[in-house]
Write a protein that holds these residues in place. Structure first.
Motif, short mmCIF file in Angstrom:
data_model
loop_
_atom_site.label_atom_id
_atom_site.label_comp_id
_atom_site.label_asym_id
_atom_site.label_seq_id
_atom_site.Cartn_x
_atom_site.Cartn_y
_atom_site.Cartn_z
N GLU A 87 0.80 -1.22 0.00
CA GLU A 87 0.00 0.00 0.00
C GLU A 87 0.83 1.27 0.00
O GLU A 87 0.33 2.33 -0.27
CB GLU A 87 -0.88 0.01 1.25
CG GLU A 87 -1.73 -1.22 1.41
CD GLU A 87 -2.25 -1.37 2.83
OE1 GLU A 87 -1.50 -1.07 3.77
OE2 GLU A 87 -3.39 -1.77 2.97
N ASP A 88 2.11 1.16 0.39
CA ASP A 88 2.89 2.38 0.60
C ASP A 88 3.78 2.71 -0.58
O ASP A 88 4.34 1.84 -1.21
CB ASP A 88 3.78 2.23 1.84
CG ASP A 88 2.96 2.01 3.09
OD1 ASP A 88 1.75 2.26 3.03
OD2 ASP A 88 3.55 1.59 4.10
N THR A 97 -0.27 6.20 0.94
CA THR A 97 -0.62 4.91 1.50
C THR A 97 -2.13 4.87 1.58
O THR A 97 -2.79 5.89 1.54
CB THR A 97 -0.02 4.73 2.91
OG1 THR A 97 -0.49 3.49 3.45
CG2 THR A 97 -0.44 5.85 3.86
N VAL A 103 1.87 5.30 6.78
CA VAL A 103 2.85 4.42 6.16
C VAL A 103 3.34 3.38 7.18
O VAL A 103 3.47 3.68 8.36
CB VAL A 103 4.02 5.28 5.65
CG1 VAL A 103 5.17 4.43 5.15
CG2 VAL A 103 3.55 6.25 4.57
N ASP A 104 3.60 2.16 6.71
CA ASP A 104 4.17 1.14 7.60
C ASP A 104 5.69 1.35 7.66
O ASP A 104 6.43 0.97 6.76
CB ASP A 104 3.84 -0.25 7.06
CG ASP A 104 4.33 -1.35 7.98
OD1 ASP A 104 5.33 -1.12 8.71
OD2 ASP A 104 3.73 -2.43 7.99
N GLN A 352 -3.16 9.24 5.44
CA GLN A 352 -2.93 8.60 4.15
C GLN A 352 -1.91 9.35 3.28
O GLN A 352 -1.29 8.78 2.43
CB GLN A 352 -4.22 8.45 3.35
CG GLN A 352 -5.08 7.27 3.79
CD GLN A 352 -6.05 7.68 4.87
OE1 GLN A 352 -5.86 8.67 5.54
NE2 GLN A 352 -7.11 6.91 5.03
#
Ligand code: TRP
Length: 475
Positions: A87-88, A97, A103-104, A352
């Motif tokens: 996703e990032d 993201t 964000v991870d 996000q």
């Protein structure tokens, strides 16, 4: 068949492997188009796959035709600039993201090959400096680093270092998120008592945006005032506009040229994703952001010494520039800069995306009035609370996606208060309106104080900060 060269130790270097892979790939294609015997094709494909596996082992990356590895490839310094990981997506120009938590960052550490700022490092910074670690360290906001232990090892042996950070002046309007690296850099400077250089990349913004040179330069000077208002000591700090300093400093420009000679177009393409229609100014720019990492770019401060260690506090999206810098450094006889990376500051609308200076409602600006701050937080700060008071009391809110809570982790100094807010919000004891009020009460005095300090910044002071001169240090 393949002309593979080994290096002195008998190992294939990343570049050797890359070249072998390229010619092996061509051979496979030729054999196929010429409809060679199957056994020959199979043998060629088998070797190709083996080379690909070796390449991955040496570089940590998948082989990609047209994207050679950085020359002195070691695992730590590779990894693509744009980390598209599920996703990032993070590179110097895009951060996105789909997760509300943002964000991870643990994944990013793995992708970028940096190291986590763990409790051990935070404790060590406290031991070495004798100061309580800044809340950004205590709370994992500066979450990743490169070579911080090396900097501390040297510092313990009385070897000093210097700080380098910067800002791209794309408009007059700065928001609270822009202050994060500067608030932290100020703490580092006070804690370690070391010189600081701040690069304002007005050239970069001219190259990337639809702005005139003079506007970019003007924004640089205006932004310098907000930076100075963070409290930097004029005797220990040099702030420079690229447009001014590049022409005024032969030593700086010599380093830029050295760096440019040691990075190929293929390399910057791989790191930054430049394409054939990008202007050549963009392609050459990374060398200009790299040059302040080397102490002899500032002979007035370091008396021509090239061996002073540099530490760069920055947001993680700037890392590609410094991966390139660290790759080049040993090849031109300089120490690699160390880094401390921060997470992104979330937009009011949610974690996000990064904020946009062009959307007035996406953040709190340094020019906002107390009333504007109150309205923005109440209207736009994404809430992790429940829809009704009854539900909220019953199920509690989610602080991990709540932007007001996130902002408080950045700005509320007291750990116990913050912890209590988190617990009370999660249990439902604290309502969203009350949480927002806590944030408003924290931000209003902070922004007002900033505005007062900025008012005190005179043109003479700006000029002094921006004049190349010796600082209060003996090198
Ligand atoms: N490229 C950065 C930006 O657009 C500005 C910058 C230049 C910078 N040198 C730096 C940021 C060093 C952090 C550290 O904002």
């Amino acid at each position: 068949m393949t002309d593979c060269q080994a290096d002195g130790s008998g190992n294939m270097t990343a570049m050797d492997l890359y070249e072998s892979l390229t010619s092996q790939g061509e051979l496979v294609r030729t054999l196929k188009t010429e409809k060679a015997v199957k056994a020959d094709i199979d043998a060629a494909v088998k070797l190709l796959l083996k080379l690909k596996a070796d390449y991955k082992q040496v570089t940590g990356q998948d082989y990609k035709a047209g994207c050679p590895p950085l020359e002195s490839t070691v695992l730590e310094d590779t990894g693509p600039a744009a980390a598209v990981d599920g996703e990032d997506m993070v590179d110097p120009w895009n951060v996105s993201t789909t997760s509300a938590k943002g964000v991870d960052y643990d994944k990013l550490i793995v992708r970028f090959g940096s190291s986590k700022v763990d409790q051990e490092l935070v404790d060590r910074i406290e031991r070495v400096s004798g100061k309580k670690p800044h809340r950004f360290l205590r709370r994992g906001i500066f979450f990743s680093h490169r070579d911080m232990h090396q900097v501390l090892d040297a510092y313990e042996k009385n070897k000093s270092f210097y700080l380098y950070t910067g800002r791209g002046p794309s408009s007059e309007a700065m928001h609270v998120g822009h202050l994060i690296p500067f608030i932290f850099t100020k703490w580092l400077q006070d804690t370690f008592d070391i010189p600081l250089v701040i690069q304002l990349t007005d050239d970069e913004k001219y190259l990337w945006k639809d702005l005139s040179l003079e506007d970019c330069h003007r924004y640089a000077v205006e932004n310098a005032k907000d930076i100075i208002a963070c409290g930097f000591d004029v005797n220990k700090t040099f702030i420079f506009s690229d447009l001014d300093y590049m022409g005024a400093s032969p030593d700086f420009y010599r380093n830029v040229v050295k760096i440019q000679k040691h990075v190929t177009f293929n390399q910057v393409k791989g790191i930054f994703g430049f394409g054939d229609s990008d202007c050549i100014g963009k392609i050459a720019f990374p060398a200009i952001q790299a040059a302040p990492s080397f102490s002899n770019s500032f002979p007035q401060i370091f008396k021509g010494r090239k061996d002073i260690q540099c530490l760069i506090p920055c947001a993680i999206d700037q890392d590609p520039y410094f991966r390139m810098t660290r790759d080049v450094a040993p090849r031109i006889g300089y120490p690699k800069p160390a880094l401390l990376h921060s997470t992104f500051f979330p937009a009011l609308q949610g974690a996000q995306t990064k904020m946009s200076a062009s959307d007035a409602n996406s953040s709190i600006f340094l020019t906002d009035t107390p009333k504007q701050i109150k309205n923005k937080v109440n209207k736009h700060a994404f809430s992790g609370g429940k829809d009704t008071i009854e539900e909220h009391r019953k199920y509690g809110g989610n602080p991990d996606v709540d932007v007001s809570f996130m902002y408080l982790t950045f700005f509320l100094e007291d750990d116990e208060q913050l912890d209590k807010i988190r617990q009370d919000y999660a249990s439902g004891a604290l309502l969203t309106g009350e949480l927002k009020k806590r944030l408003i009460d924290t931000l209003q005095p902070m922004i007002t104080a900033h505005q007062e300090r900025r008012k005190q910044v005179t043109e003479e002071m700006v000029l002094k900060f921006m004049t190349p001169r010796p600082l209060d240090f003996n090198f």
